[in-house]
Write an enzyme that holds these catalytic residues in place. Structure first.
Site, PDB file in Angstrom:
ATOM      1  CG  HIS A   1      -0.752   3.257  -0.064  1.00 51.63           C
ATOM      2  ND1 HIS A   1      -1.710   4.402   0.230  1.00 51.63           N
ATOM      3  CD2 HIS A   1      -0.767   2.313   0.261  1.00 51.63           C
ATOM      4  CE1 HIS A   1      -2.178   3.736   1.028  1.00 51.63           C
ATOM      5  NE2 HIS A   1      -2.303   2.560   1.385  1.00 51.63           N
TER       6      HIS A   1
ATOM      7  CG  HIS B   1       2.186   9.594  -0.250  1.00 50.24           C
ATOM      8  ND1 HIS B   1       2.358   9.138   0.516  1.00 50.24           N
ATOM      9  CD2 HIS B   1       1.532   8.811  -0.229  1.00 50.24           C
ATOM     10  CE1 HIS B   1       0.966   8.170   0.848  1.00 50.24           C
ATOM     11  NE2 HIS B   1       0.458   7.872  -0.012  1.00 50.24           N
TER      12      HIS B   1
END
Length: 290
Positions: free
Chosen positions: A184, A242
């Site tokens: 992403h 993340h």
């Protein structure tokens, strides 16, 4: 008894005339805002200095943005993987980018040249971008496979298994954990750099006095709004999701992909060409005759 309808019809005519004038005023205001907004946005995106500052902004977002996680509410909608923006926009970021940016490139190139071959050549940059996205995604999965191990979650912790690959691990109902580059962060960074580069052409397009009606200006502003949304969602991604190195590596790969294409290859004659290449006539040098 006969004057009632006349009075009523006269009042209705005045109301219709008033509504007509109001509609014209609203259309004029919308048109003025459209032209003013597109002119200012084109001027900002067309500035090489501001584009360099924009690159620095993206780097600062990825490097220092995670520090904001200590100062934001962890229960906001943007902290959930299942939030509307994450599902509808981030997961389909390349599709949104291709749709909006493809329309803009198509209109600008064709209106400037009226040549289908040149238009197709410039649109091929999006095909290259799609190949970069698919290739990077496969490379990230390969890295995760090569660096991962199979674990079974237990109440006491994780039990390591000797299963050789992800497929057999998942088939056994276990979890595969490896080094996961943030796809992403890669995609949003790449889309931001790509859209800023493509949209910068509009300033030169307007400066050459080429056709720039309301539809083209609206498409341009939609791309600017989408670029702003990608910046916001990139900030949300680096704050809430993340691990730090995964995000930095993803953004670094996205920046490197932009540099290889827009910063290097597209300046070569055997490439799709850089944005704006071949669209605008070069100023002819004046010759003085004695």
């Amino acid at each position: 008894m006969e004057r009632g309808p006349v009075v009523g019809s006269g009042a209705g005519a005045r109301i219709r005339a008033l509504l007509g004038c109001l509609l014209k005023a609203l259309l004029w205001l919308a048109s003025a805002l459209l032209y003013f907004g597109s002119e200012q946005a084109a001027r900002l995106l067309g500035s090489p200095c501001l584009r360099r500052l924009y690159h620095a902004w993206l780097a600062a977002v990825v490097i220092f943005g995670p520090l904001l996680q200590f100062h934001v509410n962890p229960r906001t909608i943007f902290a959930s993987h299942g939030n509307f923006f994450n599902i509808k926009f981030v997961n389909s970021a390349w599709g949104w980018t291709c749709t909006f940016l493809g329309g803009f490139v198509l209109l600008v190139v064709f209106l400037a040249t009226r040549r289908v071959a040149v238009t197709a050549r410039h649109l091929s940059r999006l095909v290259v971008g799609a190949a970069v996205w698919r290739g990077a995604g496969r490379a990230f999965l390969l890295i995760e496979d090569l660096t991962g191990s199979c674990f079974e979650p237990l109440p006491q912790g994780l039990l390591l298994h000797e299963l050789p690959d992800r497929r057999s691990c998942l088939a056994a109902g276990h979890q595969w954990r490896g080094y996961t580059v943030s796809s992403h962060t890669f995609l949003l960074t790449f889309c931001c750099l790509l859209m800023a580069e493509e949209a910068a052409v509009f300033a030169k397009y307007l400066a050459h006095g080429l056709p720039a009606g309301a539809p083209l200006r609206l498409v341009f502003l939609l791309n600017v709004l989408l670029l702003g949304l990608w910046n916001f969602l990139l900030l949300c991604t680096v704050i809430y999701f993340h691990q730090y190195t995964h995000k930095v590596v993803g953004a670094a790969v996205g920046t490197f992909a932009w540099y290889l294409t827009y910063g290097s290859w597209y300046h070569q004659p055997w490439s799709p060409g850089s944005p704006g290449h071949g669209l605008f006539p070069r100023p002819q040098a004046s010759h003085k005759h004695n």
